[in-house]
Design a protein around this motif. Structure first.
Motif, PDB file in Angstrom:
ATOM      1  N   SER A   1       0.810  -1.214   0.000  1.00  0.00           N
ATOM      2  CA  SER A   1       0.000   0.000   0.000  1.00  0.00           C
ATOM      3  C   SER A   1       0.849   1.272   0.000  1.00  0.00           C
ATOM      4  CB  SER A   1      -0.929   0.012   1.223  1.00  0.00           C
ATOM      5  OG  SER A   1      -0.175  -0.074   2.418  1.00  0.00           O
ATOM      6  N   ARG A   2       2.077   1.173   0.493  1.00  0.00           N
ATOM      7  CA  ARG A   2       2.979   2.328   0.528  1.00  0.00           C
ATOM      8  C   ARG A   2       4.330   1.861   0.009  1.00  0.00           C
ATOM      9  NH1 ARG A   2       1.329   6.177   4.362  1.00  0.00           N
ATOM     10  NH2 ARG A   2       3.138   7.372   3.680  1.00  0.00           N
ATOM     11  N   GLY A   3       4.510   1.859  -1.300  1.00  0.00           N
ATOM     12  CA  GLY A   3       5.665   1.192  -1.879  1.00  0.00           C
ATOM     13  C   GLY A   3       6.858   2.055  -2.228  1.00  0.00           C
ATOM     14  N   GLU A   4       6.758   3.368  -2.027  1.00  0.00           N
ATOM     15  CA  GLU A   4       7.856   4.239  -2.459  1.00  0.00           C
ATOM     16  C   GLU A   4       9.156   3.913  -1.734  1.00  0.00           C
ATOM     17  OE1 GLU A   4       5.010   5.230  -1.173  1.00  0.00           O
ATOM     18  OE2 GLU A   4       3.876   6.249  -2.765  1.00  0.00           O
ATOM     19  N   TRP A   5       9.071   3.730  -0.438  1.00  0.00           N
ATOM     20  CA  TRP A   5      10.269   3.447   0.352  1.00  0.00           C
ATOM     21  C   TRP A   5      10.929   2.147  -0.093  1.00  0.00           C
ATOM     22  CZ3 TRP A   5      10.581  -1.021   3.309  1.00  0.00           C
ATOM     23  CH2 TRP A   5       9.382  -1.742   3.431  1.00  0.00           C
ATOM     24  N   PHE A   6      10.100   1.155  -0.428  1.00  0.00           N
ATOM     25  CA  PHE A   6      10.665  -0.138  -0.823  1.00  0.00           C
ATOM     26  C   PHE A   6      11.283  -0.064  -2.216  1.00  0.00           C
ATOM     27  CE2 PHE A   6      10.202  -4.561  -2.438  1.00  0.00           C
ATOM     28  CZ  PHE A   6      11.169  -5.113  -1.622  1.00  0.00           C
ATOM     29  N   ALA A   7      10.658   0.672  -3.116  1.00  0.00           N
ATOM     30  CA  ALA A   7      11.233   0.851  -4.450  1.00  0.00           C
ATOM     31  C   ALA A   7      12.601   1.523  -4.351  1.00  0.00           C
ATOM     32  CB  ALA A   7      10.286   1.663  -5.322  1.00  0.00           C
ATOM     33  N   HIS A   8      12.724   2.495  -3.458  1.00  0.00           N
ATOM     34  CA  HIS A   8      14.011   3.178  -3.274  1.00  0.00           C
ATOM     35  C   HIS A   8      15.052   2.238  -2.691  1.00  0.00           C
ATOM     36  CE1 HIS A   8      16.840   6.092  -1.284  1.00  0.00           C
ATOM     37  NE2 HIS A   8      16.765   6.593  -2.505  1.00  0.00           N
ATOM     38  N   TRP A   9      14.639   1.394  -1.756  1.00  0.00           N
ATOM     39  CA  TRP A   9      15.549   0.408  -1.165  1.00  0.00           C
ATOM     40  C   TRP A   9      16.075  -0.529  -2.254  1.00  0.00           C
ATOM     41  CZ3 TRP A   9      13.737  -3.555   3.127  1.00  0.00           C
ATOM     42  CH2 TRP A   9      14.843  -4.273   3.589  1.00  0.00           C
ATOM     43  N   CYS A  10      15.200  -1.061  -3.070  1.00  0.00           N
ATOM     44  CA  CYS A  10      15.618  -1.978  -4.138  1.00  0.00           C
ATOM     45  C   CYS A  10      16.517  -1.286  -5.154  1.00  0.00           C
ATOM     46  CB  CYS A  10      14.385  -2.553  -4.840  1.00  0.00           C
ATOM     47  SG  CYS A  10      13.393  -3.657  -3.801  1.00  0.00           S
ATOM     48  N   ALA A  11      16.244  -0.013  -5.423  1.00  0.00           N
ATOM     49  CA  ALA A  11      17.052   0.711  -6.408  1.00  0.00           C
ATOM     50  C   ALA A  11      18.456   0.998  -5.890  1.00  0.00           C
ATOM     51  CB  ALA A  11      16.347   2.018  -6.782  1.00  0.00           C
ATOM     52  N   THR A  12      18.566   1.284  -4.579  1.00  0.00           N
ATOM     53  CA  THR A  12      19.871   1.649  -4.021  1.00  0.00           C
ATOM     54  C   THR A  12      20.688   0.437  -3.592  1.00  0.00           C
ATOM     55  OG1 THR A  12      18.837   1.948  -1.842  1.00  0.00           O
ATOM     56  CG2 THR A  12      19.058   3.898  -3.243  1.00  0.00           C
ATOM     57  N   ALA A  13      20.020  -0.688  -3.310  1.00  0.00           N
ATOM     58  CA  ALA A  13      20.737  -1.887  -2.868  1.00  0.00           C
ATOM     59  C   ALA A  13      20.108  -3.117  -3.510  1.00  0.00           C
ATOM     60  CB  ALA A  13      20.705  -1.993  -1.348  1.00  0.00           C
ATOM     61  N   PRO A  14      20.257  -3.269  -4.821  1.00  0.00           N
ATOM     62  CA  PRO A  14      19.551  -4.356  -5.526  1.00  0.00           C
ATOM     63  C   PRO A  14      19.978  -5.755  -5.101  1.00  0.00           C
ATOM     64  CG  PRO A  14      21.157  -3.291  -6.958  1.00  0.00           C
ATOM     65  CD  PRO A  14      21.069  -2.446  -5.732  1.00  0.00           C
ATOM     66  N   ASP A  15      21.157  -5.900  -4.514  1.00  0.00           N
ATOM     67  CA  ASP A  15      21.630  -7.220  -4.092  1.00  0.00           C
ATOM     68  C   ASP A  15      21.518  -7.446  -2.589  1.00  0.00           C
ATOM     69  OD1 ASP A  15      22.359  -7.867  -6.735  1.00  0.00           O
ATOM     70  OD2 ASP A  15      24.265  -6.785  -6.503  1.00  0.00           O
TER      71      ASP A  15
END
Length: 345
Positions: A83-97
């Motif tokens: 429901s609130r995905g912005e923070w998670f998208a940023h996490w995946c973008a900055t630390a994909p592994d």
């Protein structure tokens, strides 16, 4: 608290007669799926767009081998990310592994697959994400819990299920989440039977340490049986034994402890179905303000409202029993009692 609106809901205030002095919190103080003191700050930060507290929390559970907490936090963070995905998208973008981000990503993909009309196809697409999460930390059993949940939906043969199960228990022999996932796979609704479900649950509970949540697996099997509506009959003694084992586990925790909240909510549901009024009342007092979506969301689109409604039903029956000793026996609502043979406990 407003930041957690998608995750925590306040109960509606009671508008009926004054409550008995029974030790239960008022309706307005009951929370649904409330996070514990470690997760709550991470959710608040995520609501503000900052993924770092969540990443730090999951990294700490992984390094300490806190697999039960890790599993619960991953599930709740994935729910929040839906429901609130912005923070998670940023996490995946900055630390994909990042192995912790990979695990949340896999859990999120499987949860979305289960709710998709094209469930099998969407779940199959999640396979590579689960494999990536499993490779993140070879010690971690939680990706294998996700894999077991995934397997139930894509319908592999028992050989593949047994392989996944072996990987899970090799990492953590008494991991509750993996056992719950295996129990669901073996349920009569999916790929097994009530007998297989109880056999696995009872064997695992017997082998588990006294304080392990695995002790409550037979309760899960009892719930599956009581809500199935068909199939072979399970004896009343077996159902009562499952409830008794869960009562013993519940007694090891303090009242109003959020950690066993889901177990206590499920136990209350089963005790009501078994017409064990006094035992259900005890669990309601131990639950305190911590209602959980499961199992109440299986019987209503408003799980918190359903919990409060049942709590009022039990409260009223207890008051009637005190006032009139010969009052009629407690009878649960129809959706809770359809599978229970008449039997006095």
């Amino acid at each position: 608290m407003a930041l957690l609106h998608a995750f925590i809901r306040r109960a509606r205030m009671a508008c009926t007669s004054p409550r008995l002095s029974d030790g239960l919190p008022p309706d307005g103080e009951v929370l649904l799926d409330a996070p514990d003191e470690r997760l709550a700050p991470a959710l608040v930060a995520a609501g503000l767009g900052d993924h770092r507290p969540a990443a730090e929390l999951l990294a700490a559970t992984r390094k300490a081998g806190e697999w039960e907490d890790r599993d619960r936090y991953v599930t709740l963070l994935a729910t929040f990310a839906r429901s609130r995905g912005e923070w998670f998208a940023h996490w995946c973008a900055t630390a994909p592994d990042d192995p912790d981000a990979l695990l949340v990503k896999a859990e999120l993909a499987v949860a979305r697959g289960w709710q998709s009309p094209a469930r099998v196809e969407v779940l199959r697409e999640a396979g590579p994400l689960i494999r990536a999460a499993a490779e993140g930390d070879p010690r971690d059993p939680v990706p294998w819990r996700v894999a077991l949940d995934h397997a139930r939906g894509v319908d592999p043969d028992h050989t593949e299920f047994e392989r996944l199960w072996g990987e899970a228990v090799r990492r953590s022999p008494h991991h509750y989440g993996c056992h719950v996932a295996a129990l669901a796979y073996l349920s009569a609704v999916w790929h097994g039977s009530h007998g297989e479900c109880f056999d696995l649950a009872e064997t695992a509970a017997q082998d588990a340490p006294p304080g392990s949540l695995v002790q409550t697996l037979p309760l899960r099997a009892a719930y599956a049986y009581l809500t199935d509506g068909g199939g072979a009959v399970v004896s009343r003694d077996r159902l009562d034994a499952a409830a008794d084992r869960a009562i013993a586990l519940s007694s090891r925790y303090t009242p109003a402890d959020p950690r066993p909240a889901e177990v206590r909510n499920l136990l209350t549901y089963v005790l009501v179905a078994l017409e064990r009024r006094q035992d259900a009342w005890t669990q309601l007092r131990l639950i305190g303000p911590y209602a959980t979506s499961f199992p109440w969301d299986r019987a209503s689109g408003d799980p918190l409202g359903r919990f409060l409604e049942l709590r009022d039903d039990v409260r009223g029956q207890m008051a009637a029993a005190r006032a009139v000793p010969s009052a009629r026996p407690f009878l649960p609502r129809s959706e809770l009692a359809g599978r229970v043979p008449a039997h006095d406990h």
